[in-house]
Write an enzyme that holds these catalytic residues in place. Structure first.
Site, PDB file in Angstrom:
ATOM      1  N   CYS A 200     -24.500 -56.734  25.337  1.00 41.69           N
ATOM      2  CA  CYS A 200     -25.146 -55.559  24.515  1.00 41.69           C
ATOM      3  C   CYS A 200     -25.051 -55.891  22.972  1.00 41.69           C
ATOM      4  O   CYS A 200     -23.886 -55.691  22.522  1.00 41.69           O
ATOM      5  CB  CYS A 200     -24.461 -54.221  24.950  1.00 41.69           C
ATOM      6  SG  CYS A 200     -25.116 -52.840  23.888  1.00 41.69           S
TER       7      CYS A 200
ATOM      8  N   CYS B  12     -32.323 -51.597  21.425  1.00 39.80           N
ATOM      9  CA  CYS B  12     -31.555 -52.447  22.366  1.00 39.80           C
ATOM     10  C   CYS B  12     -31.327 -53.824  21.628  1.00 39.80           C
ATOM     11  O   CYS B  12     -32.360 -54.488  21.227  1.00 39.80           O
ATOM     12  CB  CYS B  12     -32.441 -52.661  23.720  1.00 39.80           C
ATOM     13  SG  CYS B  12     -31.554 -53.948  24.840  1.00 39.80           S
TER      14      CYS B  12
END
Length: 327
Positions: A77, A228
């Site tokens: 991430c 993201c």
């Protein structure tokens, strides 16, 4: 059990940071998933896109594990890594560090503020794989580059890659961006389907001008998010491959949560990406959790003032995005 945590965000992608280095927590794998589902619930006092567990590492300055709000674990991430980079660097008084993630040990470093008083960190995004079995994507071909997937759309062209999270990227125009097609196909490939058995992050990318793109992502295990990090990185790489932007130069990546910068590097046919953006703390809190009952209460909360400064970046990004998207 009582758990101390920090809530923060990267580009509006918000997470709960739980420190297992300074605190003697001992979570089972099932408890990590349960904590993510419980604490990240948007109807609760906390709510977040996921939990970042900060752990000791035998061969790096720290380790990051990421659990999405649905309890699934992500291999990487980018936005979360910036928060962990800040946490590790501040705790250990470092300007550079190496963070262990599921697939690789990644370099991180403190950078000059994007705008004054916004904590800014650069993180390495790698490895980058184009083989469809790395996602996985079940098509009768080894890779997918700027091609149609008839089961999903007769007009869009997709590129598939893992960074190492799986991503499906489409360069779109404003009309396609404003349509419902991204929602429809994203829900399809993240439900029971034959193409993506493990689901996939789906990003629609609009070129704003040379060196600037807008990215909107439906994130596997979460849904539409403000941003993201790995998707913005993967999208930057795809635009460089298509000649829309340049390798080794900064690409400004705008999103609903603000803006980051990406630099795509190419060396001997391989790629790495530098993702540069904010690591903003919202508050720290203590919660008392009862996993058997599936409940928690927040006992202490102390707010930080960093969000007020970050909103200046959000405002500037919005003022740039809105007229440019229509252009």
């Amino acid at each position: 059990m009582q758990i101390d945590l920090i809530k923060g965000h990267g580009s509006g992608n918000d997470f709960l940071i739980i420190d297992e280095i300074s605190n003697e927590y001992s979570f089972s794998e099932n408890e990590r998933a349960e904590l993510a589902r419980l604490l990240c619930n948007r109807n609760s006092e906390l709510g977040a896109d996921g939990i970042l567990f900060v752990m000791d590492s035998e061969h790096a300055d720290g380790r990051m594990r990421v659990f999405n709000s649905d309890g699934s674990e992500a291999s990487m991430c980018g936005n979360g890594l910036r928060l962990v980079a800040r946490y590790i660097c501040e705790q250990q008084r470092l300007n550079e560090a190496v963070i262990e993630t599921m697939k690789a040990n990644l370099k991180v470093s403190k950078q000059k503020d994007l705008i004054p008083d916004i904590h800014t960190y650069q993180v390495e995004i790698s490895p980058i794989l184009f083989e469809l079995n790395a996602l996985p994507l079940n098509l009768n071909k080894p890779t997918l580059y700027n091609e149609r997937i008839e089961e999903l759309s007769s007009e869009l062209r997709f590129t598939a890659l893992a960074v190492p999270n799986p991503h499906l990227i489409a360069i779109v125009d404003t009309a396609q961006l404003e349509s419902d097609i991204q929602k429809q196909l994203s829900e399809k490939v993240n439900g029971p389907n034959e193409l993506f058995p493990d689901g996939v992050n789906v990003s629609f990318v609009k070129q704003l001008q040379k060196g600037s793109i807008y990215v909107r992502t439906f994130e596997r295990g979460v849904g539409f998010t403000n941003a993201c990090g790995t998707a913005m990185s993967a999208s930057s790489l795809v635009t460089c491959l298509q000649g829309l932007n340049e390798f080794e130069k900064v690409t400004n990546v705008y999103n609903n949560g603000g803006m980051v910068q990406c630099v795509v590097h190419k060396y001997e046919g391989k790629y790495t990406i530098d993702l540069i953006g904010n690591a903003t703390y919202l508050y720290k809190a203590a919660v008392n959790v009862n996993l058997e009952e599936g409940s928690f209460t927040q006992s202490v909360r102390t707010d930080f003032s960093e969000q007020q400064t970050y909103e200046q970046l959000q405002t500037a990004a919005s003022q740039f995005i809105e007229p440019t998207l229509k252009g």
